[in-house]
Motif scaffolding. Structure first.
Motif, PDB file in Angstrom:
ATOM      1  N   TRP A  20       2.031   5.045   9.089  1.00  0.00           N
ATOM      2  CA  TRP A  20       2.486   6.247   9.092  1.00  0.00           C
ATOM      3  C   TRP A  20       3.131   6.712   9.829  1.00  0.00           C
ATOM      4  N   SER A  21       3.013   5.514  11.108  1.00  0.00           N
ATOM      5  CA  SER A  21       3.237   6.028  12.527  1.00  0.00           C
ATOM      6  C   SER A  21       4.620   6.770  12.427  1.00  0.00           C
ATOM      7  N   PHE A  22       5.722   6.585  12.247  1.00  0.00           N
ATOM      8  CA  PHE A  22       6.986   7.161  12.603  1.00  0.00           C
ATOM      9  C   PHE A  22       7.898   8.215  10.920  1.00  0.00           C
ATOM     10  N   PHE A  23       6.491   8.088  10.127  1.00  0.00           N
ATOM     11  CA  PHE A  23       7.091   8.848   9.036  1.00  0.00           C
ATOM     12  C   PHE A  23       6.624  10.817   9.310  1.00  0.00           C
ATOM     13  N   PRO A  24       7.494  11.541   9.211  1.00  0.00           N
ATOM     14  CA  PRO A  24       7.013  12.914   9.243  1.00  0.00           C
ATOM     15  C   PRO A  24       6.124  13.433   8.094  1.00  0.00           C
ATOM     16  N   VAL A  25       4.779  12.609   7.957  1.00  0.00           N
ATOM     17  CA  VAL A  25       3.735  13.087   6.875  1.00  0.00           C
ATOM     18  C   VAL A  25       3.689  13.964   6.282  1.00  0.00           C
ATOM     19  N   ALA A  26       3.743  15.335   7.675  1.00  0.00           N
ATOM     20  CA  ALA A  26       4.241  16.618   7.305  1.00  0.00           C
ATOM     21  C   ALA A  26       4.550  17.769   5.670  1.00  0.00           C
ATOM     22  N   LYS A  27       5.557  16.490   5.863  1.00  0.00           N
ATOM     23  CA  LYS A  27       6.509  16.652   4.778  1.00  0.00           C
ATOM     24  C   LYS A  27       6.156  16.090   2.756  1.00  0.00           C
ATOM     25  N   ILE A  28       5.194  15.967   3.332  1.00  0.00           N
ATOM     26  CA  ILE A  28       4.484  14.711   1.843  1.00  0.00           C
ATOM     27  C   ILE A  28       3.739  16.263   1.199  1.00  0.00           C
ATOM     28  N   PRO A  29       3.880  16.497   0.294  1.00  0.00           N
ATOM     29  CA  PRO A  29       3.195  17.242  -0.615  1.00  0.00           C
ATOM     30  C   PRO A  29       1.838  17.191  -0.989  1.00  0.00           C
ATOM     31  N   ALA A  30       0.952  17.478  -0.904  1.00  0.00           N
ATOM     32  CA  ALA A  30      -0.091  17.848  -1.330  1.00  0.00           C
ATOM     33  C   ALA A  30      -0.420  17.587  -2.797  1.00  0.00           C
ATOM     34  N   PRO A  31      -0.296  16.100  -3.665  1.00  0.00           N
ATOM     35  CA  PRO A  31      -0.540  15.611  -5.253  1.00  0.00           C
ATOM     36  C   PRO A  31      -1.167  15.970  -6.062  1.00  0.00           C
ATOM     37  N   GLU A  32      -0.819  16.692  -7.101  1.00  0.00           N
ATOM     38  CA  GLU A  32      -2.316  16.896  -8.110  1.00  0.00           C
ATOM     39  C   GLU A  32      -2.565  15.787  -9.162  1.00  0.00           C
ATOM     40  N   PHE A  33      -4.111  15.382  -9.364  1.00  0.00           N
ATOM     41  CA  PHE A  33      -3.894  14.483  -9.823  1.00  0.00           C
ATOM     42  C   PHE A  33      -4.032  14.331 -11.685  1.00  0.00           C
ATOM     43  N   PRO A  34      -3.797  13.699 -12.577  1.00  0.00           N
ATOM     44  CA  PRO A  34      -4.122  13.550 -13.620  1.00  0.00           C
ATOM     45  C   PRO A  34      -5.808  14.220 -14.139  1.00  0.00           C
ATOM     46  N   ASP A  35      -6.683  14.058 -14.500  1.00  0.00           N
ATOM     47  CA  ASP A  35      -8.323  14.224 -14.710  1.00  0.00           C
ATOM     48  C   ASP A  35      -8.832  12.993 -15.035  1.00  0.00           C
ATOM     49  N   ALA A  36      -7.598  11.898 -15.701  1.00  0.00           N
ATOM     50  CA  ALA A  36      -8.215  10.216 -15.456  1.00  0.00           C
ATOM     51  C   ALA A  36      -7.056   9.091 -14.774  1.00  0.00           C
ATOM     52  N   CYS A  37      -7.520   7.942 -14.672  1.00  0.00           N
ATOM     53  CA  CYS A  37      -6.220   7.355 -14.452  1.00  0.00           C
ATOM     54  C   CYS A  37      -6.244   6.223 -15.859  1.00  0.00           C
ATOM     55  N   ALA A  38      -4.695   6.138 -16.744  1.00  0.00           N
ATOM     56  CA  ALA A  38      -4.695   5.039 -17.709  1.00  0.00           C
ATOM     57  C   ALA A  38      -4.854   3.335 -17.165  1.00  0.00           C
ATOM     58  N   SER A  39      -4.905   3.681 -16.018  1.00  0.00           N
ATOM     59  CA  SER A  39      -4.926   2.015 -15.319  1.00  0.00           C
ATOM     60  C   SER A  39      -6.763   1.252 -15.001  1.00  0.00           C
ATOM     61  N   GLU A  40      -6.620   0.258 -15.495  1.00  0.00           N
ATOM     62  CA  GLU A  40      -8.392   0.095 -15.284  1.00  0.00           C
ATOM     63  C   GLU A  40      -8.124  -1.056 -14.541  1.00  0.00           C
ATOM     64  N   GLU A  41      -7.292  -1.213 -13.411  1.00  0.00           N
ATOM     65  CA  GLU A  41      -6.939  -2.431 -12.449  1.00  0.00           C
ATOM     66  C   GLU A  41      -7.836  -1.788 -11.216  1.00  0.00           C
ATOM     67  N   ASP A  42      -7.944  -2.732 -10.165  1.00  0.00           N
ATOM     68  CA  ASP A  42      -9.266  -2.672  -9.079  1.00  0.00           C
ATOM     69  C   ASP A  42      -8.224  -2.231  -7.980  1.00  0.00           C
ATOM     70  N   PHE A  43      -7.927  -0.875  -7.632  1.00  0.00           N
ATOM     71  CA  PHE A  43      -7.173  -0.859  -6.051  1.00  0.00           C
ATOM     72  C   PHE A  43      -8.116  -0.857  -5.007  1.00  0.00           C
ATOM     73  N   SER A  44      -9.488  -1.003  -5.236  1.00  0.00           N
ATOM     74  CA  SER A  44     -10.109  -0.908  -3.675  1.00  0.00           C
ATOM     75  C   SER A  44      -9.417  -1.250  -2.639  1.00  0.00           C
ATOM     76  N   GLY A  45      -8.988  -2.774  -2.260  1.00  0.00           N
ATOM     77  CA  GLY A  45      -8.404  -3.239  -1.293  1.00  0.00           C
ATOM     78  C   GLY A  45      -6.823  -2.420  -1.369  1.00  0.00           C
ATOM     79  N   GLU A  46      -6.393  -1.561  -1.576  1.00  0.00           N
ATOM     80  CA  GLU A  46      -5.187  -1.109  -1.467  1.00  0.00           C
ATOM     81  C   GLU A  46      -4.995  -0.209  -0.212  1.00  0.00           C
ATOM     82  N   THR A  47      -4.420   0.154   1.057  1.00  0.00           N
ATOM     83  CA  THR A  47      -4.363   0.703   2.072  1.00  0.00           C
ATOM     84  C   THR A  47      -3.376   1.936   2.287  1.00  0.00           C
ATOM     85  N   ASP A  48      -2.473   1.592   1.277  1.00  0.00           N
ATOM     86  CA  ASP A  48      -1.491   2.328   1.402  1.00  0.00           C
ATOM     87  C   ASP A  48      -0.603   3.529   0.688  1.00  0.00           C
TER      88      ASP A  48
END
Length: 325
Positions: A20-48
């Motif tokens: 995110w070196s060049f991206f205006p990260v201050a423009k990203i609103p803090a998201p609100e997430f649902p109580d549970a994740c519908a997907s059971e996939e493992d995303f432990s290796g994802e970094t983005d």
């Protein structure tokens, strides 16, 4: 670890994160997430963050399977704030996908595309949407390619908001080829950001990155392209070139090429140019009776169209050139 847990572990993007070196990260609103994740996939290796966001928001998943040896053209459009598409392209298939914008203005929109491409398949992705007022849009592509497959990714980015396209491409079979051609036509306070990581995982794979920018007003663009060549990848080829024309003193561009090469029998290049319209070319046209404003338009149009001329005669090339006419 599901997508919600992983995104909470990573936290919000920060400028000291190389993704995110060049991206205006201050423009990203803090998201609100649902109580549970519908997907059971493992995303432990994802970094983005952007790659996780649609899944963490329980975006409805569309799955499309292209049969072996078939030919298909399709339009892909996200009808909600968040969307996820899984494409499985069979062996020897030919497919053309045009990606359309959701034109309803939302505070933030994010799409994720997981693309699995079979042996010998030929696939193109393209978008050339009219300028829009979407404030913040993310698109993330995770592409895996089998032997002999080809992927062409072409786009024209316009609009008054902030956009980010991120791509992780994995060339996993000999003869796999990945090519991206992107054009930013920006003015006002708009900004467009591309972040790519291309993994050459086997010998005799090729990749091409070619980006051009036409920036006016206070517009900004960035291109962050990484190429990783594994230790056993003999005869790998990769090239990256970014050309920018600044049409105003307040516009700017940032380019960061990264090459991580772990084998000496490869060919990898990168280049970057930045400047104004060529004064000699302007003088030549004006001296032959062409009004300066018309001469400027001619040079700008030629600069833009030249990017897409090498594409094969497919729906993508026709659509992109029509947009620039």
């Amino acid at each position: 670890m599901n997508a919600i847990e992983r995104i909470q572990q990573l936290g919000m993007p920060r400028r000291n994160n190389e993704l995110w070196s060049f991206f205006p990260v201050a423009k990203i609103p803090a998201p609100e997430f649902p109580d549970a994740c519908a997907s059971e996939e493992d995303f432990s290796g994802e970094t983005d963050f952007a790659a996780l966001l649609p899944v963490a928001q329980n975006a409805r998943t569309m799955v499309q399977n292209i049969a072996d040896g078939s030919e298909e053209m399709a339009l892909l459009k996200c009808n909600n704030d968040f969307g996820r598409t899984i494409l499985n392209v069979g062996k020897g298939a030919k497919a053309s996908f045009e990606i359309l914008d959701n034109k309803v203005a939302h505070k933030i929109a994010a799409e994720r595309f997981d693309v699995n491409i079979g042996e010998g398949a030929d696939v193109e992705f393209f978008f050339a949407n009219p300028a829009n007022d979407l404030p913040l849009r993310f698109r993330h592509f995770r592409i895996t390619q089998a032997a002999g497959s080809q992927v062409r990714f072409s786009s024209i980015e316009r609009g008054n908001g902030i956009s980010r396209v991120s791509i992780d491409a994995f060339l996993q079979g000999a003869g796999a080829h990945f090519e991206i051609r992107t054009l930013n036509i920006l003015n006002g306070d708009s900004s467009s950001h591309h972040r790519l990581t291309i993994h050459h995982e086997v010998p005799e794979t090729t990749s091409i990155q070619f980006a051009r920018n036409l920036l006016d007003g206070h517009a900004t663009a960035s291109y962050d392209g990484s190429v990783i060549v594994n230790p056993d990848c003999t005869k790998a080829f990769s090239s990256q070139l970014v050309n920018t024309i600044l049409l105003s003193e307040d516009s700017s561009v940032s380019v960061k090429p990264v090459l991580k090469i772990y084998h000496d029998d490869v060919e990898c290049t990168h280049g970057n140019t930045c400047g104004e319209l060529d004064p000699d070319q302007m003088f030549y046209l004006v001296s032959r009776g062409i009004p300066p404003e018309n001469a400027k338009k001619m040079l700008v149009e030629a600069f833009a169209k030249e990017l897409f001329y090498p594409l094969p005669e497919t729906p993508a090339k026709k659509r992109l050139l029509q947009t620039l006419a």
